[in-house]
Motif scaffolding. Structure first.
Motif, PDB file in Angstrom:
ATOM      1  N   ALA A  15       0.802  -1.234   0.000  1.00  0.00           N
ATOM      2  CA  ALA A  15       0.000   0.000   0.000  1.00  0.00           C
ATOM      3  C   ALA A  15       0.828   1.274   0.000  1.00  0.00           C
ATOM      4  CB  ALA A  15      -0.983  -0.005   1.169  1.00  0.00           C
ATOM      5  N   THR A  17       1.646   3.200  -2.693  1.00  0.00           N
ATOM      6  CA  THR A  17       0.960   4.175  -3.539  1.00  0.00           C
ATOM      7  C   THR A  17      -0.359   4.605  -2.907  1.00  0.00           C
ATOM      8  OG1 THR A  17       1.998   3.259  -5.517  1.00  0.00           O
ATOM      9  CG2 THR A  17      -0.002   4.564  -5.842  1.00  0.00           C
ATOM     10  N   SER A  18      -1.112   3.661  -2.390  1.00  0.00           N
ATOM     11  CA  SER A  18      -2.396   3.993  -1.760  1.00  0.00           C
ATOM     12  C   SER A  18      -2.206   4.923  -0.570  1.00  0.00           C
ATOM     13  CB  SER A  18      -3.115   2.725  -1.295  1.00  0.00           C
ATOM     14  OG  SER A  18      -3.423   1.909  -2.392  1.00  0.00           O
ATOM     15  N   THR A  19      -1.182   4.671   0.224  1.00  0.00           N
ATOM     16  CA  THR A  19      -0.903   5.513   1.386  1.00  0.00           C
ATOM     17  C   THR A  19      -0.591   6.939   0.949  1.00  0.00           C
ATOM     18  OG1 THR A  19      -0.074   3.615   2.629  1.00  0.00           O
ATOM     19  CG2 THR A  19       0.595   5.796   3.406  1.00  0.00           C
ATOM     20  N   LEU A  21      -1.392   8.421  -1.913  1.00  0.00           N
ATOM     21  CA  LEU A  21      -2.554   9.052  -2.532  1.00  0.00           C
ATOM     22  C   LEU A  21      -3.607   9.444  -1.492  1.00  0.00           C
ATOM     23  CD1 LEU A  21      -2.911   6.913  -5.786  1.00  0.00           C
ATOM     24  CD2 LEU A  21      -1.894   9.190  -5.516  1.00  0.00           C
ATOM     25  N   MET A  22      -3.782   8.617  -0.458  1.00  0.00           N
ATOM     26  CA  MET A  22      -4.711   8.986   0.617  1.00  0.00           C
ATOM     27  C   MET A  22      -4.204  10.222   1.356  1.00  0.00           C
ATOM     28  SD  MET A  22      -6.267   5.503   2.317  1.00  0.00           S
ATOM     29  CE  MET A  22      -4.700   4.782   2.722  1.00  0.00           C
ATOM     30  N   SER A  25      -4.658  13.373  -0.797  1.00  0.00           N
ATOM     31  CA  SER A  25      -6.076  13.698  -1.011  1.00  0.00           C
ATOM     32  C   SER A  25      -6.636  14.550   0.126  1.00  0.00           C
ATOM     33  CB  SER A  25      -6.903  12.423  -1.171  1.00  0.00           C
ATOM     34  OG  SER A  25      -7.035  11.750   0.068  1.00  0.00           O
ATOM     35  N   ASP A  77       6.263   8.024  -7.897  1.00  0.00           N
ATOM     36  CA  ASP A  77       5.911   6.610  -7.768  1.00  0.00           C
ATOM     37  C   ASP A  77       6.883   5.760  -8.586  1.00  0.00           C
ATOM     38  OD1 ASP A  77       4.493   4.468  -6.839  1.00  0.00           O
ATOM     39  OD2 ASP A  77       2.711   4.821  -8.067  1.00  0.00           O
TER      40      ASP A  77
END
Length: 159
Positions: A15, A17-19, A21-22, A25, A77
């Protein structure tokens, strides 16, 4: 040093990338902008520089900043993906290091070539896989500009 940049390092599926992006955001668009830069083996220093320059505007003279005088976070990334040349250099990552370390890049315009373009208000988040098994490491000179976090897969018990 006072780090303005962090690098998340981990195996696929942790996670990273997800971390990032969150996190971005949650920025208030009134004060902080964000831009995702996906690096690959096809990413060139010119492409990276043009991607950064597309997000900034002239402040004064040779000083630039994100639009409206806001701050900007660049999410780099797959930072370990740029190609390694025959001398063992990752020239795309060396440009990223210069951007972080010197807060800018050199002009590419013929009439200004060699002049330094100072860019204010930038910070960086990076994500990359662990080196080895066919994956590159990033240069130590770039790595030293980041506060590095190792992202691990959660254990079965914690899920």
């Amino acid at each position: 040093p006072a780090f303005k940049s962090c690098m998340m390092v981990g195996a696929p599926g942790t996670a990273k990338t997800s971390t990032a992006l969150m996190y971005v955001s949650q920025f208030s668009p009134d004060s902080m902008l964000s831009k995702r830069l996906n690096l690959s083996s096809a990413t060139t220093p010119l492409g990276l520089q043009k991607s950064v320059e597309a997000e900034i505007e002239r402040k004064t003279g040779k000083t630039f900043c994100p639009p409206g005088g806001k701050k900007m976070t660049f999410f780099i990334d797959d930072a370990s993906m740029p190609i390694v040349n025959k001398w063992g250099d990752q020239i795309t990552n060396e440009l990223a290091r210069q951007l972080i370390e010197m807060s800018g890049v050199y002009f590419l315009d013929k009439d200004k070539r060699g002049d330094f373009k100072h860019i204010e208000g930038l910070q960086f988040i990076g994500a990359m896989g662990h080196p080895g098994g066919g994956k590159n490491d990033i240069p130590n000179r770039l790595k030293s500009k980041f506060l590095c976090f190792n992202m691990v897969l959660p254990s079965t018990v914690s899920v």
